[in-house]
Structure formats: C-alpha cells, structure tokens
Design an enzyme around this catalytic site. Structure first.
Site, PDB file in Angstrom:
ATOM      1  N   ASN A 142      -7.772  10.713  -2.177  1.00  0.00           N
ATOM      2  CA  ASN A 142      -8.099  10.981  -0.784  1.00  0.00           C
ATOM      3  C   ASN A 142      -8.661  12.354  -0.436  1.00  0.00           C
ATOM      4  O   ASN A 142      -9.121  12.547   0.679  1.00  0.00           O
ATOM      5  CB  ASN A 142      -6.881  10.700   0.096  1.00  0.00           C
ATOM      6  CG  ASN A 142      -6.762   9.219   0.413  1.00  0.00           C
ATOM      7  OD1 ASN A 142      -7.687   8.630   0.961  1.00  0.00           O
ATOM      8  ND2 ASN A 142      -5.657   8.612   0.036  1.00  0.00           N
ATOM      9  N   ARG A 167      -5.618  16.231   4.273  1.00  0.00           N
ATOM     10  CA  ARG A 167      -4.571  15.229   4.494  1.00  0.00           C
ATOM     11  C   ARG A 167      -3.233  15.727   3.904  1.00  0.00           C
ATOM     12  O   ARG A 167      -2.512  14.989   3.229  1.00  0.00           O
ATOM     13  CB  ARG A 167      -4.955  13.897   3.847  1.00  0.00           C
ATOM     14  CG  ARG A 167      -4.342  12.711   4.555  1.00  0.00           C
ATOM     15  CD  ARG A 167      -4.500  11.443   3.744  1.00  0.00           C
ATOM     16  NE  ARG A 167      -4.060  10.291   4.501  1.00  0.00           N
ATOM     17  CZ  ARG A 167      -3.681   9.152   3.982  1.00  0.00           C
ATOM     18  NH1 ARG A 167      -3.697   8.975   2.687  1.00  0.00           N
ATOM     19  NH2 ARG A 167      -3.296   8.160   4.728  1.00  0.00           N
ATOM     20  N   ASP A 218       0.854  -1.194   0.000  1.00  0.00           N
ATOM     21  CA  ASP A 218       0.000   0.000   0.000  1.00  0.00           C
ATOM     22  C   ASP A 218       0.886   1.238   0.000  1.00  0.00           C
ATOM     23  O   ASP A 218       1.994   1.240  -0.554  1.00  0.00           O
ATOM     24  CB  ASP A 218      -0.973  -0.064   1.200  1.00  0.00           C
ATOM     25  CG  ASP A 218      -2.274   0.699   0.959  1.00  0.00           C
ATOM     26  OD1 ASP A 218      -2.279   1.925   1.139  1.00  0.00           O
ATOM     27  OD2 ASP A 218      -3.290   0.076   0.601  1.00  0.00           O
ATOM     28  N   ASP A 219       0.445   2.288   0.610  1.00  0.00           N
ATOM     29  CA  ASP A 219       1.124   3.580   0.628  1.00  0.00           C
ATOM     30  C   ASP A 219       2.534   3.452   1.231  1.00  0.00           C
ATOM     31  O   ASP A 219       2.813   2.521   1.973  1.00  0.00           O
ATOM     32  CB  ASP A 219       0.285   4.519   1.509  1.00  0.00           C
ATOM     33  CG  ASP A 219       0.563   5.965   1.223  1.00  0.00           C
ATOM     34  OD1 ASP A 219       1.553   6.248   0.541  1.00  0.00           O
ATOM     35  OD2 ASP A 219      -0.222   6.810   1.704  1.00  0.00           O
ATOM     36  N   CYS A 273     -10.369   3.063  -5.012  1.00  0.00           N
ATOM     37  CA  CYS A 273     -10.452   3.463  -3.603  1.00  0.00           C
ATOM     38  C   CYS A 273     -10.507   4.975  -3.548  1.00  0.00           C
ATOM     39  O   CYS A 273      -9.923   5.656  -4.388  1.00  0.00           O
ATOM     40  CB  CYS A 273      -9.205   2.937  -2.880  1.00  0.00           C
ATOM     41  SG  CYS A 273      -9.032   3.497  -1.177  1.00  0.00           S
ATOM     42  N   ASP A 313     -12.537   1.929   4.758  1.00  0.00           N
ATOM     43  CA  ASP A 313     -11.369   1.670   5.616  1.00  0.00           C
ATOM     44  C   ASP A 313     -11.810   1.111   6.958  1.00  0.00           C
ATOM     45  O   ASP A 313     -10.980   0.743   7.784  1.00  0.00           O
ATOM     46  CB  ASP A 313     -10.575   2.962   5.849  1.00  0.00           C
ATOM     47  CG  ASP A 313      -9.691   3.289   4.662  1.00  0.00           C
ATOM     48  OD1 ASP A 313      -9.230   2.345   3.996  1.00  0.00           O
ATOM     49  OD2 ASP A 313      -9.483   4.480   4.389  1.00  0.00           O
ATOM     50  N   LYS A 348      -3.893  -0.515  -6.754  1.00  0.00           N
ATOM     51  CA  LYS A 348      -4.933   0.091  -5.906  1.00  0.00           C
ATOM     52  C   LYS A 348      -4.850   1.594  -6.151  1.00  0.00           C
ATOM     53  O   LYS A 348      -3.851   2.225  -5.809  1.00  0.00           O
ATOM     54  CB  LYS A 348      -4.686  -0.239  -4.433  1.00  0.00           C
ATOM     55  CG  LYS A 348      -5.698   0.438  -3.503  1.00  0.00           C
ATOM     56  CD  LYS A 348      -5.491   0.056  -2.052  1.00  0.00           C
ATOM     57  CE  LYS A 348      -6.367   0.873  -1.123  1.00  0.00           C
ATOM     58  NZ  LYS A 348      -6.039   0.695   0.287  1.00  0.00           N
ATOM     59  N   TRP A 349      -5.891   2.142  -6.751  1.00  0.00           N
ATOM     60  CA  TRP A 349      -5.898   3.549  -7.208  1.00  0.00           C
ATOM     61  C   TRP A 349      -6.720   4.359  -6.210  1.00  0.00           C
ATOM     62  O   TRP A 349      -7.937   4.239  -6.162  1.00  0.00           O
ATOM     63  CB  TRP A 349      -6.515   3.586  -8.595  1.00  0.00           C
ATOM     64  CG  TRP A 349      -6.544   4.891  -9.310  1.00  0.00           C
ATOM     65  CD1 TRP A 349      -6.971   6.092  -8.848  1.00  0.00           C
ATOM     66  CD2 TRP A 349      -6.153   5.095 -10.674  1.00  0.00           C
ATOM     67  NE1 TRP A 349      -6.872   7.036  -9.830  1.00  0.00           N
ATOM     68  CE2 TRP A 349      -6.367   6.454 -10.966  1.00  0.00           C
ATOM     69  CE3 TRP A 349      -5.646   4.281 -11.684  1.00  0.00           C
ATOM     70  CZ2 TRP A 349      -6.105   6.999 -12.224  1.00  0.00           C
ATOM     71  CZ3 TRP A 349      -5.390   4.823 -12.935  1.00  0.00           C
ATOM     72  CH2 TRP A 349      -5.612   6.170 -13.192  1.00  0.00           C
ATOM     73  N   ASP A 350      -6.048   5.186  -5.442  1.00  0.00           N
ATOM     74  CA  ASP A 350      -6.704   5.920  -4.363  1.00  0.00           C
ATOM     75  C   ASP A 350      -6.965   7.368  -4.764  1.00  0.00           C
ATOM     76  O   ASP A 350      -6.389   7.886  -5.732  1.00  0.00           O
ATOM     77  CB  ASP A 350      -5.799   5.859  -3.118  1.00  0.00           C
ATOM     78  CG  ASP A 350      -6.581   5.931  -1.818  1.00  0.00           C
ATOM     79  OD1 ASP A 350      -7.741   6.370  -1.831  1.00  0.00           O
ATOM     80  OD2 ASP A 350      -6.012   5.570  -0.769  1.00  0.00           O
TER      81      ASP A 350
END
Ligand code: GLA
Length: 712
Positions: A461, A424, A347-348, A507, A529, A457-459
């Site tokens: 935020n 964020r 992930d990140d 995401c 989440d 995984k394309w986020d």
C-alpha cells in the site's frame, strides 16, 4: 482450384518451416532475421557494431535498407539516441566502445533466442544481448546481461535498460495508461514531437502498467493499422523513453529505471536485466490485445493454475473493513455459500493488533481478541460449508505501532537524520536485507503451513520513500531497490513452490503494481478499489485491452461513487466480464437480493469458461461512446458472450430519427456457421453478425445485459 490448394500447401509448409527456424542467419554470418508469425526484426553487423535494421511486417523485409540505430545504444561516441547502457570503468573512463564478438542461438523456455556477445575494445567486460522469439504471439522479448570479466576494479553501471527498437521515419502517436488510486488505467494518446517523451515510475507505484502502443499519427482504426507496442516485465521502478529524432525516426527504449540507482559490478560478477516485450501488428489495437492477452494467458501465468477455471470469490473488505471476527465471518460465509461463492477471502484486520490502519502490519500472527480459537478452527467450519478459504497479507510493510518495528526499527528503509515518511501510517521494510527476507518467509510459511489457506491476496500500500540502507557497504547503497525486487520475487516463488495449490492475487492499493512480471507469479490482479460499476466499466475496458479477463478480479459491492443507486443486476453484469467476486455485507441482504445474486452467479458459472479463456473483443469503447460492449469468443468459435452496458439513454451510435441504437457488429465468429442470439428470434450466420450486425435489444441508461451467441 488444384493450383490454389497447391499454393496453400506450399505456403503452409513455408510458414511452418519459418516458425521452427524463427531466427535466420544471413549467408555472411553477420546478419539475422528474427521472424514471428507476421513480423520480422532484422539486425546486422556494420563495422563491428551490432545494428538494428528494421522491425515490422515480415513480407516487406526483403530489402530493409540502412540500419536505423544501434542494437545496444551506449553512452560513448556520438550520442544521437537515448543510451540503454551507461557505465564508468575503474579508472574513471565513462565512454563505452563495444565491438561484436560472437553469436549463438539458444533455447530459452522452449523458444529460440538470439544471444549476441559484444566486448569492450579495451576494458574487460562483456555486453550480452538476448532476443527471444515468441512466433505465435508476434512478440519478441529483449534483455541484456553485463559481465565484469576483469580481475580487479568494479564497473559502476549508471543506467542499464532492457531493450531498444527504432521505428522508421514517420509521424507517431503514443498511447499509454496512467492513473492514481481509484482511477487506474486511464488511456492517454499524445503526439510524439522531436525530443524525448518519458513515462516512468519512481516510487514503485504504477497505476496503469508499462504497456504502450505507438501508431502512425492519425491512425485510430481499432481493427487495422500498424502498431508497435510493448510492456516491461518489471514491478519496481521502470522507465520508457520515446526519443523522436528531428529526421523522423523514433527510438523506443525501456527497462528498469536507474533514477537514483546504480550498480557496482564487481570483478567476476554479472547482472541480468528484466526483459521488455515488443510486438508489431497491422491489426490495430485489437491485434495488440490479442498478442498480449493470449501470451499472458497461455504462457506467462503461473503454470500450476494457468489452465484452471477461476473460482467465484467473496471478499470481506468492503463489508467489514478492520472489524472482523469469527462469528461474523462465518455468517458471511454461510450466505456466500448459499448464493454460489466458491472461495471465501478474509481481507485486512485479522492479525495481531490490527484494529485500524495505524497498527499491526508486520506482526503476522492471528489476533486472538478477534479469533480466540485461531484461524484454523474457523477455516474448518468454512471448509465444512464447502468453501475454500483465502486471506489478505501485506508482507512488505510495517506499522511503527507493531512488535516487529519496536524490535527492529532498523529493518525499514531510512536515512539517518532524515524523516521516515509514513503513508497510511506505515513504512516499507527493507527487503534488500536477508534477515527481513527470512523473517517474512518464516512468517508466511508458518501461516500457510498451519492453516488450510488456498488463496492469498498480497497487498502493497505505500509508495517507496527513503530508500536508505545505512549499514550496507557504500557501493551497494543505491542498488537497494533492485535487491528489494529480487527478494520480493523470491519470496513469492518460494511460497508458491512450497504451497503449489494456493492461488495468489496481486494488489497494490488497488491496481498500483500490475505488470507482466507480476502476472508470471500471481494468478490475479486487483484492478482497482474503485468498485462503482460505472467507474469500473472504464477501468475494465482499458485493463482488458492489455491483460486477460481471467486475471481481473471484480467484486460487486455497495460502493456508489456518484450516488446513482445502480441496481444489483447492473453491478453483477459489470463484474462478470472477468473473475466474479462479491464484497457486500451479504448478511444484510434481503431474500430478493440473494435471489438476484444466486441467479447471476449461476449464470456466471455457465458462461465463465468462454469469458475466462476466450478471445476478447472490445466492440464499443466507453472512452469513445456512452456505451461499452465487450465480447468473448471460445476457441472453437461455437460460443460467444457479449456484455452490453449502456451509459446514456441513447448510445452515441443511435439513429437521430428514432433514437434506436445502430447495429453492433460482432467479431471473431465463423462466417459460415449459424448462431442463435439470446433474446432474438431465429439463427444468424457468423458472416451476418459480423458484417451487418444486430440491434442490441437493450434500451435505457445504466442498463446492462449479457447475451450468449452460440451454434445450436
Ligand atoms: C488496500 C487494498 C484494498 C484492501 C485494503 C485493506 O487499500 O487495495 O483492497 O485490501 O488495502 O487494508
């Protein structure tokens, strides 16, 4: 008997012919009946205007009566409904008068589609409306194209939605799904009183999708009763208006939200809206679920992966957050392989400068402090274990603390003299700009080219703020969100074409951007989440009402929002009702915990075909009961998987005398077939399981069990 079979043959032929000719033109050439398996939508021309006559049960349509409203309600003349179209002509006139011109039946993606052209009485422009028929799903899909056919002068479009329907006079209730981060897909039901109820998105965040259900007031049988429903195929700002007239009819109109938006239609140019899907069923909420989820699963999901069984995933987010490095990732991957995971996703935290959420977004090269050898050598080791590799990205964002932002501070949305609102610690890249698009395309093309990545995984935020594009021509400034979405889709589509093997997960701070348009481009959604198992049961119940199980990724994690210390078995059982993932720091697991995981993952692999591709049934909803029961039935109706989650000591449907739970009736089985029911003795006919039902052998709060019912 003979007569019955003759009747059946004749009616079967009639149905077949009807679905091949989904669109029937009236003898006068000025009326149309658009038929699906069980519904019909009728239109006719009245005084040169295109009118919607009715929408509902196909068998009751012969004498549909007076039109209910305009097919394309506009701003102009009497305004007795919510306009779908509002525009200003070059001379400042802002009243629209369109007249019917012609029609054509075209083929769109293999489906008959009615195309109706209307022209303005005076100004050179065309309004073209489309209705695509999806007979086997009882759905129609509407969209609109407008064309400036003049030689000079722009037409300013101030509002252009995708489609409108009118429902007959009645009292109605609306169910829609709303939420925030961690609490996606909360269902709300409200009475629609005279006036307009609007649900909308203004900041690109949609925590419950645009899907809606409208039912006559008081009707809430889950398995029968009329429901009009729909969903907008758009991932930017959307809007739905439920306009209840005082005389009783209800208009439902929706599409792209033109709040703070307009579009300048230059001479010779055209614009096509995204589409809105409408449906009608008399099978209650279950009918809605079956129409929507089978359409998404069988027709909408990206074709390259549509029919593939989804892998078991590992995702590192909750295990490591930003603290990733090669050694630990490899250690995680080793255990992941041991317990049966098939796709390992980092992930990140893997890219340059990404030590926390204050830096790095935008600089899409590997952080050599964490991965001194780059990614590919690590990926090779992960592949050597027998795992595919996936990675997290957030293309649309930038941290002010990044090389990208330092080099291009003008690449974010912003207004001069105004604050750039961070969320964020990040800002939104102005994807309406071609140079931003090209930068992102090059970055991710390179990432996928140089590394054996099989899953993205394309986020996304941050909410949309400050949608300014100061260097754009003045008349394009308020169309930036439209251009942004066009380039977002283009980026995904281009990468998918170039790397057809890669799976894509959608995401947006959890489930903040789930809709049919994303599901035509992304294979999965990250629903939330919130991975607390009890919270998740509620989110999953709603999600599975609207979207198919093979799009819903759920991870087993240590998240415990109410400090309940639920057992690992319970967490696995919850996540197995979709696409199973694991998100713990599994290097810390004891042998006993690994054994639980091994057993559960093996079990999941044995049942996942039916879960991922079967027909879903929600037998008991946690929103109405302290228990959740979900059922999936395979196509052949020879196998069914039932998930039971008890949320209280005594489920609400317990008998008061002995507190044992009442019987649960299954659905979707073959009445005549004999089934075995895991955990119960003997065999049961489908009819018995569906009509009489069984007492589920599961007692106690926060207990779960998965049952296989099958033809032996
Ligand atoms: C968002 C996502 C999470 C995770 C983090 C990473 O919050 O919803 O699943 O990927 O970003 O920063």
């Amino acid at each position: 008997m003979k007569r019955l079979s003759l009747f059946l043959t004749v009616s079967l032929i009639a149905v077949t012919v009807f679905s091949q000719n989904a669109i029937r033109v009236g003898d006068d050439g000025k009326s149309w009946t658009i038929a699906t398996r069980s519904t019909a939508y009728q239109l006719s021309i009245v005084n040169d205007e295109v009118r919607m006559v009715s929408y509902g049960n196909k068998r009751l349509m012969e004498n549909a009566g007076r039109p209910l409203g305009a097919e394309i309600p506009v701003r102009g003349g009497f305004v007795n409904s919510t306009p779908l179209l509002e525009a200003v002509f070059p001379d400042g006139v802002r009243d629209i008068e369109t007249v019917y011109q012609s029609y054509e039946i075209i083929n769109a993606d293999g489906y008959q589609t009615l195309k109706i052209i209307q022209c303005d009485k005076f100004y050179p422009w065309e309004v073209i409306s489309f209705i695509k028929v999806l007979p086997e799903y009882d759905l129609i899909e509407k969209w609109v194209e407008i064309r400036n056919t003049g030689k000079k002068g722009g037409i300013k479009v101030e509002n252009l939605l995708s489609g409108s329907i009118f429902l007959p006079k009645d009292a109605y209730e609306l169910t829609h799904y709303q939420g925030v981060w961690g609490f996606e897909f909360t269902p709300y039901t409200t009475k629609l009183t005279p006036g307009v109820k609007t649900i909308q998105v203004k900041d690109f965040k949609s925590y419950g999708s645009s899907s809606f259900l409208v039912r006559p007031e008081g009707e809430n049988d889950p398995y029968c009763g009329k429901v009009w429903f729909g969903s907008i195929k758009y991932s930017g700002n959307w809007r739905l208006d439920f306009d209840k007239s005082f005389n009783g009819t209800l208009q439902v109109v929706g599409g792209m939200n033109f709040w703070d938006q307009d579009l300048n239609l230059k001479p010779g140019s055209s614009f096509t809206t995204p589409s809105i899907v409408f449906g009608y069923t008399e099978k209650g909420t279950e009918g809605v679920t079956h129409c929507l989820t089978s359409y998404i699963r069988e027709k909408l999901l990206p074709s390259s992966h549509r029919d593939k069984i989804r892998p078991v995933l590992y995702n590192s987010w909750y295990a490591t957050t930003f603290n990733v490095n090669e050694e630990h990732q490899l250690a995680l991957a080793k255990v992941a392989k041991e317990i049966g995971v098939e796709m390992f996703v980092i992930d990140d935290g893997w890219f340059k400068g990404r030590v926390n959420d204050k830096a790095g977004l935008g600089d899409w090269t590997v952080d050599t402090n964490k991965f001194p050898n780059g990614l590919q050598p690590m990926i090779e080791k992960i592949n050597a274990l027998g795992l595919d590799f996936g990675i997290w990205i957030e293309p649309e964002m930038v941290n002010p603390n990044s090389d990208l932002y330092r080099a291009h501070p003008d690449w974010v949305f912003h207004f001069p003299n105004r604050q750039r609102h961070e969320g964020r610690n990040q800002l939104i890249l102005n994807l309406a700009r071609e140079d931003v698009y090209q930068y992102l395309y090059q970055s991710f093309h390179k990432l996928l080219k140089e590394n054996n990545i099989k899953f993205i995984k394309w986020d996304m935020n941050k909410q949309m703020t400050d949608p300014g594009f100061p260097s754009a021509p003045a008349d394009e400034q308020r169309a930036v969100r439209i251009r942004y979405m066009e380039n977002l889709y283009r980026l995904n589509e281009t990468l998918r074409k170039e790397f057809p093997e890669v799976w894509f997960e959608n995401c947006s701070s959890g489930g903040g951007r789930i809709d049919m348009a994303m599901n035509s481009r992304y294979d999965f959604n990250w629903a939330s989440d919130n991975t607390d198992p009890v919270e998740r049961i509620f989110i999953q119940d709603s999600y599975l009402t609207l979207f198919p199980a093979n799009t819903m990724i759920s991870w087993v994690t240590h998240e415990d929002w109410h400090r309940q210390h639920h057992p690992l078995e319970f967490k696995f059982d919850v996540c197995m009702a979709g696409v199973l993932g694991v998100g713990y720091d599994i290097t810390k697991w004891t042998e006993a915990e690994k054994d639980v995981a091994k057993e559960k993952i093996a079990r999941y692999k044995e049942i996942r075909k039916t879960v991922q591709t079967g027909t879903p049934y929600r037998l008991v909803s946690p929103h109405e009961n302290n228990r959740s029961v979900l059922q999936f039935v395979n196509k052949e109706q020879s196998e069914s998987i039932v998930f039971v989650y008890n949320l209280g000591e005594y489920p609400n449907n317990s008998f008061s005398e002995n507190r044992r739970s009442a019987l649960v009736q299954l659905r979707g089985l073959q009445p005549e077939a004999k089934y075995t029911f895991e955990g119960l003795e003997g065999t049961y006919s489908g009819d018995y399981l569906m009509k009489t039902g069984v007492e589920i052998p599961l007692r106690g709060a926060f207990k779960s069990r998965i049952f296989k019912i099958k033809v032996p």
